[in-house]
Design a protein around this motif. Structure first.
Motif, PDB file in Angstrom:
ATOM      1  N   ILE A  92       1.128  -1.122  -0.066  1.00 39.06           N
ATOM      2  CA  ILE A  92      -0.006   0.386   0.084  1.00 39.06           C
ATOM      3  C   ILE A  92       1.128   1.436   0.434  1.00 39.06           C
ATOM      4  N   LEU A  93       0.986   2.589  -0.731  1.00 41.47           N
ATOM      5  CA  LEU A  93       1.379   3.812  -1.392  1.00 41.47           C
ATOM      6  C   LEU A  93       0.954   4.178   0.265  1.00 41.47           C
ATOM      7  N   MET A  94       1.551   5.289   0.951  1.00 42.40           N
ATOM      8  CA  MET A  94       0.451   5.962   1.701  1.00 42.40           C
ATOM      9  C   MET A  94       1.323   7.119   1.241  1.00 42.40           C
ATOM     10  N   VAL A 131       1.342  -2.231  -6.909  1.00 41.75           N
ATOM     11  CA  VAL A 131       0.452  -1.720  -5.702  1.00 41.75           C
ATOM     12  C   VAL A 131      -0.248  -2.352  -5.943  1.00 41.75           C
ATOM     13  N   ASP A 132      -0.847  -2.558  -4.757  1.00 45.59           N
ATOM     14  CA  ASP A 132      -2.821  -3.147  -4.530  1.00 45.59           C
ATOM     15  C   ASP A 132      -3.116  -2.118  -3.334  1.00 45.59           C
ATOM     16  N   GLY A 133      -2.874  -1.059  -2.636  1.00 46.23           N
ATOM     17  CA  GLY A 133      -4.056  -0.301  -2.581  1.00 46.23           C
ATOM     18  C   GLY A 133      -3.597   1.557  -2.277  1.00 46.23           C
ATOM     19  N   LEU A 134      -3.793   2.548  -2.223  1.00 44.92           N
ATOM     20  CA  LEU A 134      -3.904   3.501  -1.854  1.00 44.92           C
ATOM     21  C   LEU A 134      -3.889   4.081  -0.428  1.00 44.92           C
ATOM     22  N   ILE A 135      -3.625   4.684   0.380  1.00 38.50           N
ATOM     23  CA  ILE A 135      -4.133   5.372   0.936  1.00 38.50           C
ATOM     24  C   ILE A 135      -3.351   6.903   1.240  1.00 38.50           C
ATOM     25  N   VAL A 136      -3.870   7.918   0.715  1.00 44.48           N
ATOM     26  CA  VAL A 136      -3.920   8.970   0.383  1.00 44.48           C
ATOM     27  C   VAL A 136      -4.685  10.500   1.271  1.00 44.48           C
ATOM     28  N   MET A 151     -13.584  14.503  -2.472  1.00 49.78           N
ATOM     29  CA  MET A 151     -12.660  14.482  -4.211  1.00 49.78           C
ATOM     30  C   MET A 151     -12.440  13.508  -4.853  1.00 49.78           C
ATOM     31  N   ASP A 152     -13.545  11.510  -4.464  1.00 51.71           N
ATOM     32  CA  ASP A 152     -13.305  10.572  -5.360  1.00 51.71           C
ATOM     33  C   ASP A 152     -12.561  10.622  -6.618  1.00 51.71           C
ATOM     34  N   ASP A 153     -13.276  11.434  -6.992  1.00 56.56           N
ATOM     35  CA  ASP A 153     -13.139  11.393  -8.837  1.00 56.56           C
ATOM     36  C   ASP A 153     -12.147  11.885  -8.816  1.00 56.56           C
ATOM     37  N   GLU A 154     -10.904  12.435  -8.016  1.00 55.83           N
ATOM     38  CA  GLU A 154      -9.806  12.956  -8.923  1.00 55.83           C
ATOM     39  C   GLU A 154      -8.976  11.673  -8.620  1.00 55.83           C
ATOM     40  N   LEU A 155      -9.017  10.703  -7.437  1.00 57.82           N
ATOM     41  CA  LEU A 155      -7.917  10.032  -7.382  1.00 57.82           C
ATOM     42  C   LEU A 155      -8.624   8.193  -7.418  1.00 57.82           C
ATOM     43  N   CYS A 156      -9.798   8.363  -6.229  1.00 53.84           N
ATOM     44  CA  CYS A 156     -10.435   6.995  -5.571  1.00 53.84           C
ATOM     45  C   CYS A 156     -11.039   5.879  -6.715  1.00 53.84           C
ATOM     46  N   LEU A 157     -12.335   6.643  -8.104  1.00 55.65           N
ATOM     47  CA  LEU A 157     -12.253   5.897  -8.405  1.00 55.65           C
ATOM     48  C   LEU A 157     -11.307   5.412  -9.888  1.00 55.65           C
ATOM     49  N   PRO A 158     -10.831   6.193 -10.337  1.00 56.62           N
ATOM     50  CA  PRO A 158      -9.402   5.923 -11.400  1.00 56.62           C
ATOM     51  C   PRO A 158      -9.044   4.777 -10.610  1.00 56.62           C
ATOM     52  N   ALA A 159      -8.623   4.963  -9.477  1.00 60.35           N
ATOM     53  CA  ALA A 159      -7.877   3.638  -8.859  1.00 60.35           C
ATOM     54  C   ALA A 159      -8.146   2.634  -8.274  1.00 60.35           C
ATOM     55  N   ILE A 178      -7.015  -1.298  -8.034  1.00 60.21           N
ATOM     56  CA  ILE A 178      -6.448  -0.897  -6.552  1.00 60.21           C
ATOM     57  C   ILE A 178      -6.895   0.164  -5.920  1.00 60.21           C
ATOM     58  N   SER A 179      -6.980  -0.970  -3.987  1.00 60.76           N
ATOM     59  CA  SER A 179      -8.324  -0.391  -3.207  1.00 60.76           C
ATOM     60  C   SER A 179      -7.685   1.284  -2.742  1.00 60.76           C
TER      61      SER A 179
END
Length: 277
Positions: free
Chosen positions: A99-101, A124-129, A136-144, A149-150
């Motif tokens: 997970i990248l944080m 990479v399996d997951g992101l914590i930003v 702001m989910d459209d910015e990164l969450c939904l594309p990931a 990518i979780s």
């Protein structure tokens, strides 16, 4: 990808224990040492691995992780190099979730589409930003998530019943429960309060809940391992690097210091058994 996280938590559930999630700052004390530690973390007892993406203004991090990020940036660590480190780790470990944080700014500068594609390719399996709210989910969450990518969201003691469903809406992989209010590494968690909070979160989701912030000892890891699906440790590990280097030790000694702490905390987590559901 997401499947690695799900598979790991399924295995932990089968073993009847909580997992240990370890955090390292990429590039601290240098890139090769980061990779060396990462490769040895699973054998030392890490079940999932978080890798920090250094950023010059880490507002949610305490002094230890802030200093680690600044050391990494001073040493030349970049987001592109962090992704390359994940690629090199994956060459020898196809199973441990990574997970990248970090913060959105370096990802935005890198280019979101490019970052998501390269993160997926690197393994990479997951992101914590931490500075991207659900609004702001459209910015990164939904594309990931579309790339497999979780996107792992933080819940805190101040996340109330009204806010919690919004926080959990597009969360996947697991929920990261911040056990204290404030910055990382600044206090010790109250196990009773954490257990109550986890129960409240699980009324809204079937995702595993990992607990972090303030875990430094095997006893704390054991106590939290009885109530959480995973225990997250970060400041204690980056502090081991800093303390070793300040004492005149080299990068190899710093790596051993980190792994010693992980072994101790892993023993604590494994001494706990999850309470029956």
């Amino acid at each position: 990808m997401t499947q690695r996280i799900e598979a790991r938590f399924a295995r932990l559930k089968q073993e009847g224990r909580a997992g240990l999630v370890t955090f390292l700052m990429a590039g601290d004390p240098d890139g090769e040492t980061t990779l060396s530690i990462l490769r040895r973390l699973p054998q030392a007892g890490a079940d999932l691995i978080e890798i920090g993406m250094p950023f010059s203004d880490p507002m949610a991090d305490g002094p230890a992780i802030q200093k680690a990020g600044l050391r990494a940036l001073k040493g030349g660590e970049t987001l592109a190099h962090t992704l390359q480190t994940v690629r090199r780790f994956r060459e020898g470990d196809p199973d441990t979730p990574i997970i990248l944080m970090g913060y959105f700014n370096p990802i935005y500068i890198h280019g979101v589409d490019r970052f998501v594609a390269e993160a997926r390719e690197a393994g990479v399996d997951g992101l914590i930003v931490v500075d991207l709210p659900p609004e702001m989910d459209d910015e990164l969450c939904l594309p990931a998530m579309q790339a497999g990518i979780s996107f792992i969201r933080l819940a805190t003691p101040t996340t109330d019943e009204k806010r919690l469903p919004t926080v959990l809406r597009n969360t996947s992989g697991f929920v990261y429960y911040v056990s204290i209010t404030g910055i990382t590494g600044s206090a010790s968690p109250d196990t009773g309060a954490v257990a109550k909070a986890i129960g409240r979160i699980k009324e809204h989701t079937e995702l595993p809940v990992a607990v972090g912030f303030g875990v430094r000892s095997a006893a704390q890891a054991e106590a939290l391992g009885k109530v959480a699906d995973a225990v997250v440790v970060g400041s204690a590990l980056v502090s081991a690097i800093e303390n070793t280097m300040q004492a005149g030790g080299d990068s190899a000694a710093a790596a051993e210091a980190v792994l010693d702490v992980v072994r101790e905390l892993s023993a604590g987590v494994r001494a706990a058994r999850l309470a029956p559901a």
